[in-house]
Write a protein that holds these residues in place. Structure first.
Motif, PDB file in Angstrom:
ATOM      1  N   CYS A   1     -12.409 -17.138  -9.950  1.00 25.26           N
ATOM      2  CA  CYS A   1     -13.223 -18.271  -9.382  1.00 25.26           C
ATOM      3  C   CYS A   1     -14.410 -17.561  -8.601  1.00 25.26           C
ATOM      4  O   CYS A   1     -14.054 -16.975  -7.630  1.00 25.26           O
ATOM      5  CB  CYS A   1     -12.134 -19.035  -8.535  1.00 25.26           C
ATOM      6  SG  CYS A   1     -13.015 -20.208  -7.651  1.00 25.26           S
ATOM      7  N   LEU A   2     -15.559 -17.971  -8.901  1.00 25.41           N
ATOM      8  CA  LEU A   2     -16.591 -17.628  -8.085  1.00 25.41           C
ATOM      9  C   LEU A   2     -17.287 -18.769  -7.585  1.00 25.41           C
ATOM     10  O   LEU A   2     -17.757 -19.741  -8.271  1.00 25.41           O
ATOM     11  CB  LEU A   2     -17.735 -16.959  -9.130  1.00 25.41           C
ATOM     12  CG  LEU A   2     -17.416 -15.358  -9.304  1.00 25.41           C
ATOM     13  CD1 LEU A   2     -18.175 -14.752 -10.192  1.00 25.41           C
ATOM     14  CD2 LEU A   2     -17.043 -14.529  -8.198  1.00 25.41           C
ATOM     15  N   GLN A   3     -17.458 -18.815  -6.118  1.00 18.55           N
ATOM     16  CA  GLN A   3     -17.947 -20.124  -5.669  1.00 18.55           C
ATOM     17  C   GLN A   3     -19.579 -19.899  -5.641  1.00 18.55           C
ATOM     18  O   GLN A   3     -20.086 -18.854  -5.150  1.00 18.55           O
ATOM     19  CB  GLN A   3     -17.530 -19.936  -4.106  1.00 18.55           C
ATOM     20  CG  GLN A   3     -17.490 -21.634  -3.789  1.00 18.55           C
ATOM     21  CD  GLN A   3     -16.736 -21.588  -2.508  1.00 18.55           C
ATOM     22  OE1 GLN A   3     -15.582 -20.810  -2.208  1.00 18.55           O
ATOM     23  NE2 GLN A   3     -16.831 -22.582  -1.552  1.00 18.55           N
TER      24      GLN A   3
ATOM     25  N   LEU B   1     -23.726 -13.165  -7.239  1.00 20.34           N
ATOM     26  CA  LEU B   1     -22.711 -14.030  -6.720  1.00 20.34           C
ATOM     27  C   LEU B   1     -21.865 -12.982  -6.119  1.00 20.34           C
ATOM     28  O   LEU B   1     -20.725 -12.496  -6.940  1.00 20.34           O
ATOM     29  CB  LEU B   1     -21.991 -14.664  -8.025  1.00 20.34           C
ATOM     30  CG  LEU B   1     -22.349 -16.150  -8.316  1.00 20.34           C
ATOM     31  CD1 LEU B   1     -21.718 -16.767  -9.539  1.00 20.34           C
ATOM     32  CD2 LEU B   1     -22.637 -17.133  -7.078  1.00 20.34           C
ATOM     33  N   PRO B   2     -21.718 -12.591  -4.829  1.00 22.85           N
ATOM     34  CA  PRO B   2     -20.798 -11.764  -4.335  1.00 22.85           C
ATOM     35  C   PRO B   2     -19.516 -12.456  -4.065  1.00 22.85           C
ATOM     36  O   PRO B   2     -19.476 -13.708  -4.457  1.00 22.85           O
ATOM     37  CB  PRO B   2     -21.428 -11.524  -3.129  1.00 22.85           C
ATOM     38  CG  PRO B   2     -22.339 -12.267  -2.601  1.00 22.85           C
ATOM     39  CD  PRO B   2     -22.674 -12.948  -3.900  1.00 22.85           C
ATOM     40  N   GLY B   3     -18.380 -11.893  -3.682  1.00 15.80           N
ATOM     41  CA  GLY B   3     -17.111 -12.849  -3.733  1.00 15.80           C
ATOM     42  C   GLY B   3     -16.237 -12.621  -4.547  1.00 15.80           C
ATOM     43  O   GLY B   3     -15.359 -13.560  -4.835  1.00 15.80           O
ATOM     44  N   HIS B   4     -16.142 -11.720  -5.088  1.00 18.71           N
ATOM     45  CA  HIS B   4     -14.809 -11.448  -6.126  1.00 18.71           C
ATOM     46  C   HIS B   4     -13.619 -11.320  -5.139  1.00 18.71           C
ATOM     47  O   HIS B   4     -13.721 -10.272  -4.315  1.00 18.71           O
ATOM     48  CB  HIS B   4     -15.167 -10.214  -7.120  1.00 18.71           C
ATOM     49  CG  HIS B   4     -13.729  -9.838  -7.657  1.00 18.71           C
ATOM     50  ND1 HIS B   4     -13.472 -10.320  -8.776  1.00 18.71           N
ATOM     51  CD2 HIS B   4     -12.886  -8.794  -7.232  1.00 18.71           C
ATOM     52  CE1 HIS B   4     -12.338  -9.886  -9.113  1.00 18.71           C
ATOM     53  NE2 HIS B   4     -11.963  -8.887  -8.361  1.00 18.71           N
TER      54      HIS B   4
END
Ligand SMILES: C[S@@+](CC[C@H](N)C(=O)[O-])C[C@H]1O[C@@H](n2cnc3c(N)ncnc32)[C@H](O)[C@@H]1O
Length: 338
Positions: free
Chosen positions: A243-245, A309-312
């Motif tokens: 899930c990548l926001q 898209l950082p934030g794994h």
């Protein structure tokens, strides 16, 4: 106040969320007096960048109302699993709401479901699981860390949800989920460093009719080993997702474009449209001369995605366990080759 039911007026003992801004919220227990560092009972005053809040002043206020701080104001909100996730005291890494929403959906939970979770950690996911399965379902949550079990149990009591949850200290990889939950689970969720070791125990805990399984792992190597264990234990419909926001910022962008040919004219009479002034949906156009024909400057309002898209956070692996009778008919699958 209960995380399971809403009420209007704040009372002594409630947990409330003090909302200063979208990035600045605090969970506060409404107690008139608390112990200070010297173990003396003193008035409970909560400090914020906008001044102090006398916690006893919250008693009798309505949830959702604006409350005075010594140098400003804040809102006082009813707690929800989402707000608790943002404000809870961290004992471990936690799972956040974007992943939680996928987990609840993939576990196919509903009121009445029986769900097993390990580890309990800081109880972030547990609160969302409880809200989903209450009033007739049950959450069994396991952690091998004694203090985390104790704190989670105290929080569930404090939040008036302990009737929906059983917390147990247990190493689920070594000893499984235990005899009390054999064959009772509709769904099993794992957030463990070695989830593949608990997969055979998850099968024992699931109902004869089968059920759903989800595991959260930050590393792809953990996912590979979990998928191998799931396939060996007869799980089907394996699916791993992330899930990548993606936050879109709304910006006006300019773009230089060649005008479209006018298709209403026969081909030999077609002229590029230009000359400026014509409006386009959601934007503006202005003509621009230059080599290769007139180009148009087009300005339009659009949602711009971030360049990366950082934030794994982790991979979510979901699978279904078929009913027991169907599993016995299947030949055991081959392990995945390296
Ligand atoms: C990342 S935390 C879980 C966080 C939790 N999902 C949340 O949202 O708050 C992982 C937890 O698993 C527990 N744990 C690790 N191995 C375990 C095992 N074999 N059996 C039970 N608990 C285990 C750890 O003590 C830790 O509290």
């Amino acid at each position: 106040m209960s995380f399971a039911n809403y009420k209007s007026v704040i009372e002594q003992g409630d947990t409330v969320i003090l909302y200063l801004s979208v990035n600045n919220m605090h969970a506060i227990k409404v107690e008139q007096r608390i112990k200070n560092k010297k173990n003396e009972m003193v008035e409970n005053v909560f400090q914020t960048p906008y001044g102090a809040l006398k916690v006893k002043s919250l008693i009798g206020q309505t949830f959702g109302s604006k409350v005075a701080l010594s140098k400003g104001w804040a809102y006082v909100l009813h707690p929800t699993p989402e707000l608790w996730t943002l404000t809870l005291p961290h004992r471990t890494q936690i799972i956040y709401t974007p992943d939680i929403s996928i987990i609840l959906f993939q576990l196919e939970l509903k009121p009445g479901s029986v769900v097993l979770e390990s580890g309990t950690g800081s109880g972030s996911l547990s609160h969302a699981l409880i809200r989903c399965i209450k009033p007739h379902g049950h959450l069994y949550t396991f952690d091998f860390h004694a203090q985390r079990v104790e704190v989670a149990r105290a929080e569930f009591e404090d939040h008036l949800v302990s009737e929906y949850v059983t917390v147990q200290q247990r190493d689920v990889c070594q000893t499984g989920f235990g005899p009390d939950v054999k064959g009772v689970a509709d769904a099993v969720f794992l957030d463990l460093p070695h989830p593949w070791e608990a997969v055979p125990h998850a099968v024992e805990a699931m109902k004869e009719k089968g059920g759903r399984f989800v595991s959260f792992s930050p590393c792809i190597e953990q996912v590979q080993r979990t998928c191998e264990a799931l396939a060996q234990q007869g799980f089907i419909e394996l699916q791993t997702m992330e899930c990548l926001q993606k936050e879109l910022t709304v910006q006006t962008r300019a773009m230089s474009v060649l005008p479209l040919p006018d298709f209403s004219q026969p081909q030999h009479q077609q002229q590029p449209r230009g000359g400026g002034g014509g409006g386009v949906a959601g934007g503006e156009r202005a003509a621009e001369g230059g080599e290769g024909g007139a180009r148009e400057q087009c300005r339009f309002l659009t949602g711009v995605p971030p360049p990366s898209l950082p934030g794994h956070t982790g991979y979510l692996t979901a699978a279904s366990l078929p009913p027991r009778w169907a599993r016995t008919l299947r030949s055991p699958p081959q392990p995945l080759s390296a």
